[in-house]
Design a protein around this motif. Structure first.
Motif, PDB file in Angstrom:
ATOM      1  N   LEU A   1       0.827  -1.209   0.000  1.00 56.59           N
ATOM      2  CA  LEU A   1       0.000   0.000   0.000  1.00 56.59           C
ATOM      3  C   LEU A   1       0.863   1.261   0.000  1.00 56.59           C
ATOM      4  CD1 LEU A   1      -2.775  -1.016   2.552  1.00 56.59           C
ATOM      5  CD2 LEU A   1      -2.792  -1.233   0.062  1.00 56.59           C
ATOM      6  N   ALA A   2       0.387   2.264  -0.712  1.00 53.07           N
ATOM      7  CA  ALA A   2       1.099   3.535  -0.805  1.00 53.07           C
ATOM      8  C   ALA A   2       0.092   4.678  -0.777  1.00 53.07           C
ATOM      9  CB  ALA A   2       1.940   3.587  -2.083  1.00 53.07           C
ATOM     10  N   VAL A   3       0.618   5.899  -0.634  1.00 56.18           N
ATOM     11  CA  VAL A   3      -0.215   7.099  -0.554  1.00 56.18           C
ATOM     12  C   VAL A   3      -0.178   7.836  -1.887  1.00 56.18           C
ATOM     13  CG1 VAL A   3      -0.392   9.391   0.479  1.00 56.18           C
ATOM     14  CG2 VAL A   3       0.011   7.397   1.933  1.00 56.18           C
ATOM     15  N   ALA A   4      -1.359   8.158  -2.398  1.00 53.50           N
ATOM     16  CA  ALA A   4      -1.485   9.060  -3.545  1.00 53.50           C
ATOM     17  C   ALA A   4      -1.981  10.410  -3.030  1.00 53.50           C
ATOM     18  CB  ALA A   4      -2.452   8.494  -4.580  1.00 53.50           C
ATOM     19  N   PHE A   5      -1.498  11.481  -3.632  1.00 50.77           N
ATOM     20  CA  PHE A   5      -1.817  12.833  -3.172  1.00 50.77           C
ATOM     21  C   PHE A   5      -2.778  13.498  -4.155  1.00 50.77           C
ATOM     22  CE2 PHE A   5       2.513  11.784  -1.867  1.00 50.77           C
ATOM     23  CZ  PHE A   5       2.469  11.995  -0.505  1.00 50.77           C
ATOM     24  N   GLN A   6      -3.851  14.088  -3.623  1.00 50.15           N
ATOM     25  CA  GLN A   6      -4.762  14.876  -4.454  1.00 50.15           C
ATOM     26  C   GLN A   6      -4.973  16.230  -3.793  1.00 50.15           C
ATOM     27  OE1 GLN A   6      -8.878  13.560  -5.010  1.00 50.15           O
ATOM     28  NE2 GLN A   6      -8.777  14.230  -7.151  1.00 50.15           N
TER      29      GLN A   6
ATOM     30  N   LEU B   1      -5.346   6.175  -0.286  1.00 50.71           N
ATOM     31  CA  LEU B   1      -4.670   4.890  -0.270  1.00 50.71           C
ATOM     32  C   LEU B   1      -4.747   4.227  -1.643  1.00 50.71           C
ATOM     33  CD1 LEU B   1      -3.230   3.410   2.044  1.00 50.71           C
ATOM     34  CD2 LEU B   1      -5.288   2.018   2.339  1.00 50.71           C
ATOM     35  N   ARG B   2      -3.609   3.696  -2.098  1.00 51.79           N
ATOM     36  CA  ARG B   2      -3.530   2.999  -3.376  1.00 51.79           C
ATOM     37  C   ARG B   2      -2.656   1.751  -3.227  1.00 51.79           C
ATOM     38  NH1 ARG B   2      -7.087   5.991  -4.094  1.00 51.79           N
ATOM     39  NH2 ARG B   2      -7.433   7.489  -5.791  1.00 51.79           N
TER      40      ARG B   2
ATOM     41  N   PRO C   1      -5.283  12.207  -8.460  1.00 53.21           N
ATOM     42  CA  PRO C   1      -4.352  11.731  -7.426  1.00 53.21           C
ATOM     43  C   PRO C   1      -3.070  11.220  -8.068  1.00 53.21           C
ATOM     44  CG  PRO C   1      -6.568  10.834  -7.092  1.00 53.21           C
ATOM     45  CD  PRO C   1      -6.560  11.471  -8.444  1.00 53.21           C
ATOM     46  N   SER C   2      -1.951  11.447  -7.404  1.00 56.94           N
ATOM     47  CA  SER C   2      -0.660  11.010  -7.935  1.00 56.94           C
ATOM     48  C   SER C   2       0.198  10.441  -6.816  1.00 56.94           C
ATOM     49  CB  SER C   2       0.067  12.182  -8.595  1.00 56.94           C
ATOM     50  OG  SER C   2       1.374  11.810  -8.988  1.00 56.94           O
ATOM     51  N   LEU C   3       0.902   9.353  -7.136  1.00 58.82           N
ATOM     52  CA  LEU C   3       1.823   8.767  -6.164  1.00 58.82           C
ATOM     53  C   LEU C   3       3.071   9.635  -5.983  1.00 58.82           C
ATOM     54  CD1 LEU C   3       1.641   4.993  -7.199  1.00 58.82           C
ATOM     55  CD2 LEU C   3       0.713   6.018  -5.122  1.00 58.82           C
ATOM     56  N   HIS C   4       3.289  10.550  -6.921  1.00 57.28           N
ATOM     57  CA  HIS C   4       4.441  11.445  -6.838  1.00 57.28           C
ATOM     58  C   HIS C   4       3.949  12.879  -6.683  1.00 57.28           C
ATOM     59  CE1 HIS C   4       7.339   8.340  -8.030  1.00 57.28           C
ATOM     60  NE2 HIS C   4       6.423   7.940  -8.884  1.00 57.28           N
ATOM     61  N   LEU C   5       4.467  13.560  -5.686  1.00 56.65           N
ATOM     62  CA  LEU C   5       4.159  14.976  -5.489  1.00 56.65           C
ATOM     63  C   LEU C   5       5.444  15.737  -5.783  1.00 56.65           C
ATOM     64  CD1 LEU C   5       1.735  16.653  -4.704  1.00 56.65           C
ATOM     65  CD2 LEU C   5       2.465  16.564  -2.329  1.00 56.65           C
ATOM     66  N   HIS C   6       5.627  16.072  -7.051  1.00 57.99           N
ATOM     67  CA  HIS C   6       6.903  16.587  -7.533  1.00 57.99           C
ATOM     68  C   HIS C   6       7.304  17.862  -6.797  1.00 57.99           C
ATOM     69  CE1 HIS C   6       7.042  13.620 -10.679  1.00 57.99           C
ATOM     70  NE2 HIS C   6       5.809  13.942 -11.058  1.00 57.99           N
ATOM     71  N   GLY C   7       8.562  17.863  -6.398  1.00 59.05           N
ATOM     72  CA  GLY C   7       9.091  18.991  -5.645  1.00 59.05           C
ATOM     73  C   GLY C   7       8.885  18.867  -4.158  1.00 59.05           C
ATOM     74  N   LEU C   8       7.979  17.953  -3.756  1.00 55.84           N
ATOM     75  CA  LEU C   8       7.703  17.750  -2.328  1.00 55.84           C
ATOM     76  C   LEU C   8       8.008  16.312  -1.913  1.00 55.84           C
ATOM     77  CD1 LEU C   8       4.363  19.764  -2.058  1.00 55.84           C
ATOM     78  CD2 LEU C   8       6.629  20.472  -1.278  1.00 55.84           C
ATOM     79  N   PHE C   9       7.405  15.351  -2.634  1.00 60.92           N
ATOM     80  CA  PHE C   9       7.691  13.939  -2.391  1.00 60.92           C
ATOM     81  C   PHE C   9       7.955  13.276  -3.737  1.00 60.92           C
ATOM     82  CE2 PHE C   9       4.752  15.154   1.068  1.00 60.92           C
ATOM     83  CZ  PHE C   9       5.581  14.912   2.147  1.00 60.92           C
ATOM     84  N   ASP C  10       9.214  13.128  -4.093  1.00 59.95           N
ATOM     85  CA  ASP C  10       9.557  12.556  -5.388  1.00 59.95           C
ATOM     86  C   ASP C  10       9.544  11.023  -5.355  1.00 59.95           C
ATOM     87  OD1 ASP C  10       9.892  15.023  -6.623  1.00 59.95           O
ATOM     88  OD2 ASP C  10      11.923  15.214  -5.839  1.00 59.95           O
ATOM     89  N   GLN C  11       9.669  10.447  -4.170  1.00 58.06           N
ATOM     90  CA  GLN C  11       9.627   9.000  -4.042  1.00 58.06           C
ATOM     91  C   GLN C  11       8.248   8.564  -3.556  1.00 58.06           C
ATOM     92  OE1 GLN C  11      12.880   7.986  -1.418  1.00 58.06           O
ATOM     93  NE2 GLN C  11      14.348   7.931  -3.118  1.00 58.06           N
ATOM     94  N   ILE C  12       7.872   7.350  -3.926  1.00 59.19           N
ATOM     95  CA  ILE C  12       6.575   6.814  -3.509  1.00 59.19           C
ATOM     96  C   ILE C  12       6.559   6.638  -1.993  1.00 59.19           C
ATOM     97  CG2 ILE C  12       5.054   4.805  -3.629  1.00 59.19           C
ATOM     98  CD1 ILE C  12       5.877   4.456  -6.522  1.00 59.19           C
ATOM     99  N   LEU C  13       5.470   7.094  -1.384  1.00 62.77           N
ATOM    100  CA  LEU C  13       5.332   7.030   0.073  1.00 62.77           C
ATOM    101  C   LEU C  13       4.545   5.782   0.446  1.00 62.77           C
ATOM    102  CD1 LEU C  13       6.011   8.748   2.595  1.00 62.77           C
ATOM    103  CD2 LEU C  13       3.727   9.736   2.409  1.00 62.77           C
ATOM    104  N   HIS C  14       5.262   4.755   0.872  1.00 64.42           N
ATOM    105  CA  HIS C  14       4.623   3.501   1.244  1.00 64.42           C
ATOM    106  C   HIS C  14       4.060   3.583   2.669  1.00 64.42           C
ATOM    107  CE1 HIS C  14       7.052   1.945  -2.157  1.00 64.42           C
ATOM    108  NE2 HIS C  14       6.013   1.150  -2.309  1.00 64.42           N
ATOM    109  N   VAL C  15       3.054   2.759   2.933  1.00 69.07           N
ATOM    110  CA  VAL C  15       2.408   2.732   4.244  1.00 69.07           C
ATOM    111  C   VAL C  15       2.851   1.486   4.993  1.00 69.07           C
ATOM    112  CG1 VAL C  15       0.203   2.700   5.474  1.00 69.07           C
ATOM    113  CG2 VAL C  15       0.408   3.946   3.318  1.00 69.07           C
TER     114      VAL C  15
END
Length: 440
Positions: free
Chosen positions: A169-174, A194-195, A392-406
């Protein structure tokens, strides 16, 4: 004589452990899985250095005990809560299986202290999980459908919790965009969705459906806790972002893990001020007074609280009188109705007006088109969220470039740097005794 000598000075501590969904498992999957669950629970407690037996014949609770060496000073409340959490984790972190049947146990524990066994039924009636019971319908013709629905919920819950344990599981940002007269402005915050971070979509399932299944089964707290701590770690790592995190209403109850969260937020006010806790309206609070106190504590620390998925149906805004939220998120269905006619548009404007008068910001969800955005703007909403704003995106460019796993918080708890059993100097039970024999 040697065993007697080893036990000199030992003290015993006892716990009542409830397998809260055991009766439902019997009704849905049969007595064989029920018996398997009992034996597995006892075996898992033994691995933690406790002995266990049924508290009552044909019951759903176990009486667990441990032998401890006396230590200097009384046990602190934090230590006692940590012990109870580890007992529940030991039993519930992995599913119980029997052939093709598979289910997670819903577990609660209570240190007995001076509580008599005669008081256990009354104590169980006050447990947080009692409201999550899935009562079998009285009408026989409705029972097959009830069992089918339960099995489907447990299947989805197992898929999601298995993925949590496996780190899939990972976090997508919207983004949630602020609205002004010119249209969408900068982001108020990013909602964590959650994705599954896995390419094999053919083996997929609906994560939102699985979350709702966890809520109906009373198993959502583990997921909420894991996602919330993931968001807190992300906020600590990046001081330029604000994040929203969904937490089920069922998870708003007095628990040791909330104490840890509150202490962390008090020590990190910069994190607290950039956190939005979105309470999903899909289930009720286990205890309204406890939930209200917890929500108020979060707000005092600087956390913004949002009520998610609010509709225009009669009474849906009554929750504002119980929970003084900072934000109201209106469900997509509200927008669709408002777009269909002027009377409903006036109702939407009225809802926004009521909230604004109370100092509550209104965010409209489901903004998937320019027309939907115009409707939200016309109603006077404070913010908007939807595909027209951003996907929603798994990458928040400039803030979180790597996938944020849970990460699974229960597995993290088991990986602490000290050996709990060794620290407590436990005397482990005789491994030759089988679980079934201990329950006899």
């Amino acid at each position: 004589m040697r065993n007697d000598h080893q036990n000199l000075g030992k003290v015993s501590r006892e716990y009542m452990v409830w397998l809260c969904n055991l009766e439902e498992l019997r009704l849905v999957y049969g007595p064989e899985l029920q018996q398997q669950a009992l034996e597995v629970a006892v075996e898992r407690l033994q691995r933690q250095g406790l002995s266990a037996r049924l508290a009552e014949p044909k019951g759903c609770s176990l009486l667990a005990s441990e032998s401890l060496c006396p230590t200097e000073g009384a046990e602190t409340e934090d230590q006692a809560q940590d012990r109870l959490e580890r007992i529940c984790s030991a039993i519930g972190r992995e599913p119980v299986t029997l052939g093709a049947k598979k289910a997670y146990l819903q577990v609660e524990a209570q240190a007995l202290g001076g509580i008599s066994l005669r008081s256990m039924s009354e104590l169980h009636g006050r447990s947080r999980s009692i409201a999550c019971r899935r009562q079998q319908p009285a009408a026989r013709n409705l029972r097959p459908r009830w069992r089918q629905d339960y099995q489907q919920d447990m299947y989805l819950a197992c898929r999601l919790l298995d993925d949590l344990r496996l780190g899939i599981l990972a976090v997508a940002f919207q983004p949630v965009a602020a609205l002004n007269s010119a249209g969408p402005g900068p982001s108020m915050y990013y909602e964590c969705l959650l994705r599954r971070n896995i390419s094999a979509e053919s083996d997929g399932y609906g994560v939102p459906d699985a979350i709702q299944a966890l809520e109906r089964l009373g198993l959502v707290e583990r997921l909420d806790r894991s996602v919330l701590w993931t968001a807190l770690d992300a906020l600590a790592a990046n001081q330029e972002v604000s994040l929203g995190c969904n937490v089920s209403a069922r998870s708003f109850a007095s628990a040791a893990w909330w104490t840890e969260v509150l202490v962390y937020l008090e020590e990190h006010p910069g994190v607290a001020q950039r956190l939005v806790v979105e309470i999903t309206e899909t289930s009720s609070f286990p205890d309204e007074k406890s939930a209200q106190a917890l929500i108020r504590h979060l707000q005092i620390l600087g956390v913004r609280v949002a009520l998610d998925d609010i509709g225009t149906q009669c009474g849906s805004l009554d929750i504002l009188d119980k929970v003084r939220a900072n934000i109201i998120k209106l469900d997509k269905s509200v927008l669709e109705k408002a777009a269909g006619g002027q009377p409903t548009m006036k109702m939407l404007q009225s809802v926004v007006g009521v909230c604004t008068d109370r100092g509550v910001s209104v965010i409209v969800e489901g903004i998937d088109s320019a027309a939907a955005l115009d409707t939200a703007l016309g109603a006077g909403a404070s913010g908007a969220q939807g595909y027209f704003i951003a996907h929603p995106s798994l990458h928040l460019h400039g803030l979180f470039d790597q996938i944020l796993h849970v990460p699974d918080v229960l597995l993290q708890m088991d990986a602490v740097a000290y050996d709990w059993a060794h620290m407590l100097n436990w005397s482990r039970p005789d491994s030759s005794t089988m679980p079934g024999q201990r329950m006899a």
